[in-house]
Design a protein around this motif. Structure first.
Motif, PDB file in Angstrom:
ATOM      1  N   UNK A 120      93.050  -8.779 -35.343  1.00  0.00           N
ATOM      2  CA  UNK A 120      94.039  -9.471 -34.525  1.00  0.00           C
ATOM      3  C   UNK A 120      93.531  -9.583 -33.089  1.00  0.00           C
ATOM      4  N   UNK A 121      94.106 -10.516 -32.341  1.00  0.00           N
ATOM      5  CA  UNK A 121      93.832 -10.633 -30.904  1.00  0.00           C
ATOM      6  C   UNK A 121      94.570  -9.475 -30.240  1.00  0.00           C
ATOM      7  N   UNK A 122      93.878  -8.341 -30.098  1.00  0.00           N
ATOM      8  CA  UNK A 122      94.530  -7.120 -29.642  1.00  0.00           C
ATOM      9  C   UNK A 122      95.083  -7.218 -28.217  1.00  0.00           C
ATOM     10  N   UNK A 123      94.352  -7.756 -27.229  1.00  0.00           N
ATOM     11  CA  UNK A 123      94.933  -7.837 -25.886  1.00  0.00           C
ATOM     12  C   UNK A 123      96.267  -8.586 -25.866  1.00  0.00           C
ATOM     13  N   UNK A 124      96.355  -9.688 -26.634  1.00  0.00           N
ATOM     14  CA  UNK A 124      97.614 -10.449 -26.709  1.00  0.00           C
ATOM     15  C   UNK A 124      98.692  -9.621 -27.385  1.00  0.00           C
ATOM     16  N   UNK A 125      98.365  -8.985 -28.513  1.00  0.00           N
ATOM     17  CA  UNK A 125      99.346  -8.171 -29.224  1.00  0.00           C
ATOM     18  C   UNK A 125      99.880  -7.056 -28.328  1.00  0.00           C
ATOM     19  N   UNK A 126      98.991  -6.392 -27.583  1.00  0.00           N
ATOM     20  CA  UNK A 126      99.433  -5.278 -26.752  1.00  0.00           C
ATOM     21  C   UNK A 126     100.384  -5.754 -25.657  1.00  0.00           C
ATOM     22  N   UNK A 127     100.124  -6.912 -25.084  1.00  0.00           N
ATOM     23  CA  UNK A 127     101.055  -7.479 -24.108  1.00  0.00           C
ATOM     24  C   UNK A 127     102.427  -7.703 -24.754  1.00  0.00           C
ATOM     25  N   UNK A 128     102.429  -8.225 -25.984  1.00  0.00           N
ATOM     26  CA  UNK A 128     103.690  -8.471 -26.684  1.00  0.00           C
ATOM     27  C   UNK A 128     104.407  -7.160 -27.011  1.00  0.00           C
ATOM     28  N   UNK A 129     103.655  -6.134 -27.365  1.00  0.00           N
ATOM     29  CA  UNK A 129     104.251  -4.829 -27.646  1.00  0.00           C
ATOM     30  C   UNK A 129     104.911  -4.253 -26.395  1.00  0.00           C
ATOM     31  N   UNK A 130     104.217  -4.377 -25.269  1.00  0.00           N
ATOM     32  CA  UNK A 130     104.775  -3.885 -24.002  1.00  0.00           C
ATOM     33  C   UNK A 130     106.033  -4.666 -23.629  1.00  0.00           C
ATOM     34  N   UNK A 131     105.957  -5.994 -23.786  1.00  0.00           N
ATOM     35  CA  UNK A 131     107.100  -6.845 -23.450  1.00  0.00           C
ATOM     36  C   UNK A 131     108.288  -6.587 -24.365  1.00  0.00           C
ATOM     37  N   UNK A 132     108.020  -6.440 -25.668  1.00  0.00           N
ATOM     38  CA  UNK A 132     109.123  -6.219 -26.603  1.00  0.00           C
ATOM     39  C   UNK A 132     109.828  -4.900 -26.280  1.00  0.00           C
ATOM     40  N   UNK A 133     109.053  -3.900 -25.945  1.00  0.00           N
ATOM     41  CA  UNK A 133     109.647  -2.614 -25.561  1.00  0.00           C
ATOM     42  C   UNK A 133     110.458  -2.773 -24.279  1.00  0.00           C
ATOM     43  N   UNK A 134     109.954  -3.562 -23.331  1.00  0.00           N
ATOM     44  CA  UNK A 134     110.686  -3.809 -22.084  1.00  0.00           C
ATOM     45  C   UNK A 134     112.026  -4.482 -22.365  1.00  0.00           C
ATOM     46  N   UNK A 135     112.050  -5.379 -23.350  1.00  0.00           N
ATOM     47  CA  UNK A 135     113.312  -6.041 -23.711  1.00  0.00           C
ATOM     48  C   UNK A 135     114.321  -5.026 -24.234  1.00  0.00           C
ATOM     49  N   UNK A 136     113.858  -4.053 -25.010  1.00  0.00           N
ATOM     50  CA  UNK A 136     114.756  -2.992 -25.477  1.00  0.00           C
ATOM     51  C   UNK A 136     115.312  -2.207 -24.290  1.00  0.00           C
ATOM     52  N   UNK A 137     114.456  -1.913 -23.320  1.00  0.00           N
ATOM     53  CA  UNK A 137     114.919  -1.181 -22.144  1.00  0.00           C
ATOM     54  C   UNK A 137     115.971  -1.980 -21.383  1.00  0.00           C
ATOM     55  N   UNK A 138     115.798  -3.299 -21.328  1.00  0.00           N
ATOM     56  CA  UNK A 138     116.778  -4.139 -20.631  1.00  0.00           C
ATOM     57  C   UNK A 138     118.145  -4.055 -21.304  1.00  0.00           C
ATOM     58  N   UNK A 139     118.162  -3.921 -22.639  1.00  0.00           N
ATOM     59  CA  UNK A 139     119.449  -3.814 -23.323  1.00  0.00           C
ATOM     60  C   UNK A 139     120.118  -2.468 -23.073  1.00  0.00           C
ATOM     61  N   UNK A 140     119.339  -1.500 -22.605  1.00  0.00           N
ATOM     62  CA  UNK A 140     119.922  -0.209 -22.192  1.00  0.00           C
ATOM     63  C   UNK A 140     120.561  -0.356 -20.815  1.00  0.00           C
ATOM     64  N   UNK A 141     119.845  -1.023 -19.916  1.00  0.00           N
ATOM     65  CA  UNK A 141     120.348  -1.219 -18.548  1.00  0.00           C
ATOM     66  C   UNK A 141     121.549  -2.173 -18.556  1.00  0.00           C
ATOM     67  N   UNK A 142     121.518  -3.163 -19.426  1.00  0.00           N
ATOM     68  CA  UNK A 142     122.608  -4.140 -19.540  1.00  0.00           C
ATOM     69  C   UNK A 142     123.225  -4.024 -20.941  1.00  0.00           C
ATOM     70  N   UNK A 143     124.167  -3.121 -21.137  1.00  0.00           N
ATOM     71  CA  UNK A 143     124.706  -2.859 -22.479  1.00  0.00           C
ATOM     72  C   UNK A 143     125.779  -3.855 -22.911  1.00  0.00           C
ATOM     73  N   UNK A 144     125.358  -5.087 -23.119  1.00  0.00           N
ATOM     74  CA  UNK A 144     126.271  -6.155 -23.509  1.00  0.00           C
ATOM     75  C   UNK A 144     125.750  -6.841 -24.770  1.00  0.00           C
TER      76      UNK A 144
END
Length: 247
Positions: A95-119
């Motif tokens: 796989x294109x690992x650098x791209x995947x790792x960016x997506x993994x970091x971003x997807x995790x960040x989205x989960x964190x946003x749902x913690x900060x904004x619990x709606x």
């Protein structure tokens, strides 16, 4: 006939190379393997790109990865004018690992946003540079600065990120685990994958089939680039890498 592909990425999102066997080529030239590390587009996260190497050393560039007749059938879509492998052929996957790792970091960040904004979540899209989460939120009352500060507190705390499986009955008994307003996780298999953050999921636990980093510290510096009004009761939060730009 739908095939079932072993989704290796669900157990190890960090595996960038492996081997697999071709089980079918569909009518559009899509390649179906017995197992794969390529994530298929789903849940707002784009599918992986990369290449498949044949025994003679030639490569088949993969432009996209999608699901087929079922979520368990994963199709590797070759780029234009690529060779077609034979059924039964053994391939080396990368796989294109650098791209995947960016997506993994971003997807995790989205989960964190749902913690900060619990709606309730009304939509989401994960990308390498700019991701978004839409919330059913009538009055913002949030600023880019405040949300960014709270996100970075969660990142700096370096909470563990892990997955565990629960049953359909467990989910039915804990409906609050589902944060999406309109989309329910698939049930009927008896197993639902939860992505958990913090000790025993104390920070967050929600059904998700995507790929994520192992700890919040690996997300790195992020900020809210924009908060947009998308309807009377819909607000879009855009997440970007790097520090919050000076005003």
């Amino acid at each position: 006939m739908a095939f079932t592909t072993e989704a290796v990425f669900r157990d190890d999102a960090y595996l960038a190379e492996t081997n697999a066997t071709v089980v079918a080529i569909n009518e559009r030239g899509g390649i179906i393997l017995d197992r794969t590390i390529f994530y298929a587009t789903s849940g707002g996260q784009p599918g992986d790109t990369g290449f498949l190497m044949r025994p003679d050393g030639s490569r088949i560039a993969i432009a996209a990865t999608i699901t087929g007749e079922t979520k368990d059938e994963i199709i590797h879509v070759p780029a234009v004018d690529q060779p077609v492998p034979e059924v039964g052929e053994q391939l080396a996957l990368s796989i294109d690992w650098p791209r995947r790792h960016l997506l993994m970091r971003m997807h995790t960040a989205c989960h964190l946003l749902t913690v900060v904004c619990p709606f309730p979540i009304t939509g989401a899209s994960v990308n390498e540079e700019d991701s978004r989460v839409d919330f059913d939120l009538p009055d913002v009352g949030y600023t880019k600065e405040d949300v960014t500060a709270r996100l970075m507190e969660l990142v700096a705390a370096d909470h563990a990120v892990f997955t565990r499986l629960i049953t359909d009955a467990d989910l039915a008994a804990n409906p609050g685990l589902v944060k999406s307003k309109n989309v329910r996780p698939p049930t009927g298999t008896g197993k639902i994958r939860l992505v958990c953050i913090g000790d025993n999921g104390s920070i967050d636990s929600q059904p998700c089939g995507g790929t994520h980093v192992k700890s919040t510290g690996e997300v790195g510096e992020i900020h809210i680039g924009k908060i947009e009004k998308k309807g009377r009761e819909n607000r879009r939060f855009r997440i970007r890498f790097g520090p919050l730009p000076a005003q």
